[in-house]
Enzyme design. Structure first.
Site, PDB file in Angstrom:
ATOM      1  N   HIS A 138       1.794   4.685  -2.647  1.00 52.19           N
ATOM      2  CA  HIS A 138       1.886   6.124  -2.351  1.00 52.19           C
ATOM      3  C   HIS A 138       3.265   6.655  -2.744  1.00 52.19           C
ATOM      4  O   HIS A 138       3.392   7.706  -3.362  1.00 52.19           O
ATOM      5  CB  HIS A 138       1.706   6.365  -0.840  1.00 52.19           C
ATOM      6  CG  HIS A 138       0.281   6.315  -0.367  1.00 52.19           C
ATOM      7  ND1 HIS A 138      -0.703   7.133  -0.870  1.00 52.19           N
ATOM      8  CD2 HIS A 138      -0.327   5.568   0.599  1.00 52.19           C
ATOM      9  CE1 HIS A 138      -1.850   6.899  -0.236  1.00 52.19           C
ATOM     10  NE2 HIS A 138      -1.654   5.943   0.649  1.00 52.19           N
ATOM     11  N   HIS A 141       0.842  -1.202   0.000  1.00 48.96           N
ATOM     12  CA  HIS A 141       0.000   0.000   0.000  1.00 48.96           C
ATOM     13  C   HIS A 141       0.882   1.259   0.000  1.00 48.96           C
ATOM     14  O   HIS A 141       0.744   2.137  -0.855  1.00 48.96           O
ATOM     15  CB  HIS A 141      -0.908  -0.028   1.236  1.00 48.96           C
ATOM     16  CG  HIS A 141      -1.796   1.177   1.378  1.00 48.96           C
ATOM     17  ND1 HIS A 141      -3.124   1.164   1.020  1.00 48.96           N
ATOM     18  CD2 HIS A 141      -1.553   2.424   1.853  1.00 48.96           C
ATOM     19  CE1 HIS A 141      -3.650   2.363   1.252  1.00 48.96           C
ATOM     20  NE2 HIS A 141      -2.723   3.151   1.770  1.00 48.96           N
ATOM     21  N   GLU A 142       1.802   1.318   0.944  1.00 52.40           N
ATOM     22  CA  GLU A 142       2.655   2.508   1.058  1.00 52.40           C
ATOM     23  C   GLU A 142       3.592   2.627  -0.142  1.00 52.40           C
ATOM     24  O   GLU A 142       3.902   3.732  -0.581  1.00 52.40           O
ATOM     25  CB  GLU A 142       3.450   2.497   2.375  1.00 52.40           C
ATOM     26  CG  GLU A 142       2.604   2.412   3.659  1.00 52.40           C
ATOM     27  CD  GLU A 142       1.501   3.469   3.789  1.00 52.40           C
ATOM     28  OE1 GLU A 142       1.668   4.567   3.217  1.00 52.40           O
ATOM     29  OE2 GLU A 142       0.480   3.192   4.450  1.00 52.40           O
ATOM     30  N   GLU A 151      -4.614   7.931  -2.696  1.00 49.29           N
ATOM     31  CA  GLU A 151      -5.086   6.638  -2.205  1.00 49.29           C
ATOM     32  C   GLU A 151      -5.330   5.686  -3.381  1.00 49.29           C
ATOM     33  O   GLU A 151      -5.185   4.474  -3.247  1.00 49.29           O
ATOM     34  CB  GLU A 151      -6.353   6.836  -1.358  1.00 49.29           C
ATOM     35  CG  GLU A 151      -6.746   5.661  -0.482  1.00 49.29           C
ATOM     36  CD  GLU A 151      -5.774   5.342   0.650  1.00 49.29           C
ATOM     37  OE1 GLU A 151      -4.796   6.088   0.863  1.00 49.29           O
ATOM     38  OE2 GLU A 151      -5.993   4.305   1.314  1.00 49.29           O
TER      39      GLU A 151
HETATM   40 MG    MG Z   1      -3.150   5.345   2.291  1.00 52.12          MG
END
Ligand code: MG
Length: 500
Positions: free
Chosen positions: A270, A266-267, A296
């Site tokens: 980003h 997830h990160e 996101e």
């Molecule tokens: Mg996030």
């Protein structure tokens, strides 16, 4: 081609460098407070951060700088990048001018008290201690909305702080499509292959072994070591100091290894956004991701669209078997099922891809009613529980897994939640477009992660904040936030169990 040609814009970017440096320092100090700072450093650090934000405000509202931006606005024939600079600065100057510092101070002070009260109230499973703070934080947010101004609803002004241009009616249109659609798919998934629990959720791991997994996976998807870091923090996050210094974190809870791995993925999403912004935008007002929703979208894309797949499970399985060992008695199919389990839970942060947006729909409706004064703060727990029952068929056992579960309201933040769902939508829009060019499962199986990154760079990342979120979506995807794309993706993956 040099992106900034206009002499006024060039002057703005030169002057802006000092403001950028304040942000740079602010980010690094914030990162350090989560990673290295000794416990007692906290009071000095909060003073340093507060002083830096005062300095930031002074610099951006300096008469000389404000009139330069005004001058830039009247320049003819600005290109996409140049007008992006003006759009972003005008928005920021407006926000800083319209909200009086006393009001911001009051919000800051109330929310730091509220945070402590919320923690205790949640631990005691009692709503009453938090109620006066919720009332005050709602009032302060209404005041902020009034200061900022809006065309239709006060909640619009709050939404716009987190997602530029987003209105209540846009968010409502999204959830009006998602709520019935997701309810219908959840019924179809119930009792099927993905539904329920998996024994791997309870299996313990050694932190060092899991760390090796995360590092090897990051290497495989080409996280650039010389421009980025991975560290540990209780709540995983990404922070960017600039285009060449981006840092992510994960956590090691000691069991249910997918939580640590998918936090990394997830990160990573980003971070990749920040790392792939056009280098010419570095240190300028548009040299960072444009909004929470688009950001996101990048993280959910890597976490869910790319990684929560059979193809990715097959590619990553040798790494898991080598470092964790216990995974070797499970097939890739079975581990994929563990990665993609669906089960309604009262807790948002534990929710799967299918039920997650239902949690957000509930928060959106409650926030909107609070800010429009259609719902009294004291009635929130009851309304919350009833909506939960109606939407997911479950009842929170107490307020700690109901209305008190999230920290956002205690932080004084209203209008943030919908950006999580926008992120899921953006991820599904990117999936649809990429899949129209090359099949994602083939790219993953052949480890062509660079091809995926190039697609993201071309369609989203390169722009930084040059285009507003709505303009970016229109330019690259030919439409606005499309809840239908998210439903199609959920149907394909969880109802039809198809690879994409
Ligand atoms: Mg996030």
């Amino acid at each position: 081609m040099r992106k900034f040609q206009n002499p006024v814009i060039k002057e703005i970017t030169e002057k802006y460098r000092r403001i950028w440096a304040v942000n740079h320092a602010n980010s690094l100090l914030s990162w350090d407070s989560e990673i290295y700072m000794p416990e007692k450093g906290v009071s000095e650090r909060s003073i340093a951060l507060a002083e830096l934000s005062v300095l930031y405000r002074e610099l951006i509202l300096k008469d000389e700088f404000v009139s330069l931006v005004e001058k830039g606005k009247n320049e003819k024939d600005l290109n996409l990048w140049e007008s992006g600079i003006i759009r972003v600065l005008e928005r920021e100057i407006n926000r800083m001018k319209k909200i009086p510092p006393e009001l911001l101070f009051e919000l800051q002070k109330t929310s730091s008290e509220a945070f402590q009260v919320w923690k205790n109230a949640k631990a005691q499973k009692k709503f009453e201690p938090f109620l006066p703070y919720l009332q005050k934080l709602v009032d302060l947010n209404i005041q902020i909305a009034e200061k900022l101004g809006y065309e239709e609803k006060p909640y619009d002004a709050l939404l716009d702080m987190y997602e530029e241009g987003l209105r209540t009616r846009d968010a409502k249109a999204v959830f009006d499509v998602l709520k019935p659609g997701l309810k219908n798919y959840l019924e179809k998934i119930r009792g099927g292959k993905f539904y329920g629990e998996h024994e791997l959720e309870r299996i313990k791991y050694e932190t060092l072994s899991m760390k090796s997994v995360n590092e090897e996976v990051l290497k495989m998807i080409e996280y650039p070591e010389e421009r980025a870091r991975l560290d540990v923090s209780p709540h995983p996050f990404t922070i960017s100091m600039g285009i060449n210094d981006v840092r992510i974190t994960t956590r090691y809870e000691g069991y249910d290894f997918k939580r640590s791995l998918f936090s990394v993925l997830h990160e990573f999403g980003h971070a990749t956004y920040e790392l792939q912004i056009d280098p010419e935008l570095d240190m300028t007002p548009i040299g960072t991701g444009v909004s929470l929703g688009i950001h996101e979208g990048q993280s959910r894309f890597w976490e869910n669209v790319v990684s929560r797949t059979l193809a990715f499970t097959e590619v990553v399985k040798p790494v898991l078997d080598k470092h964790l060992g216990f995974t070797s008695k499970y097939s890739a199919e079975d581990i994929y099922r563990y990665f993609a389990m669906v089960k309604p839970s009262p807790i948002r942060t534990e929710a799967d891809e299918v039920t997650y947006n239902v949690h957000i729909a509930l928060r959106f409706e409650i926030e909107q009613m609070l800010i429009e004064r259609e719902l009294k703060p004291e009635d929130v727990p009851e309304v919350w529980d009833n909506m939960m029952q109606d939407l997911l068929g479950i009842k929170p056992v107490d307020v700690s897994e109901g209305a008190l579960q999230d920290v956002h309201w205690a932080h004084g933040t209203f209008g943030y939640f919908p950006t999580y769902t926008l992120g899921n939508i953006v991820a599904s829009m990117m999936m649809k477009k990429l899949n129209g060019k090359s099949r994602i499962y083939e790219l993953v199986r052949s480890r062509s992660f660079n091809e995926i990154k190039e697609f993201l760079k071309e369609n989203v990342h390169q722009y930084g904040s040059a285009l507003s979120p709505k303009d970016l979506l229109a330019r690259s995807f030919g439409k606005s936030y499309s809840p239908e794309d998210l439903l199609d993706y959920i149907q394909l993956k969880y109802v039809k169990d198809k690879e994409y």
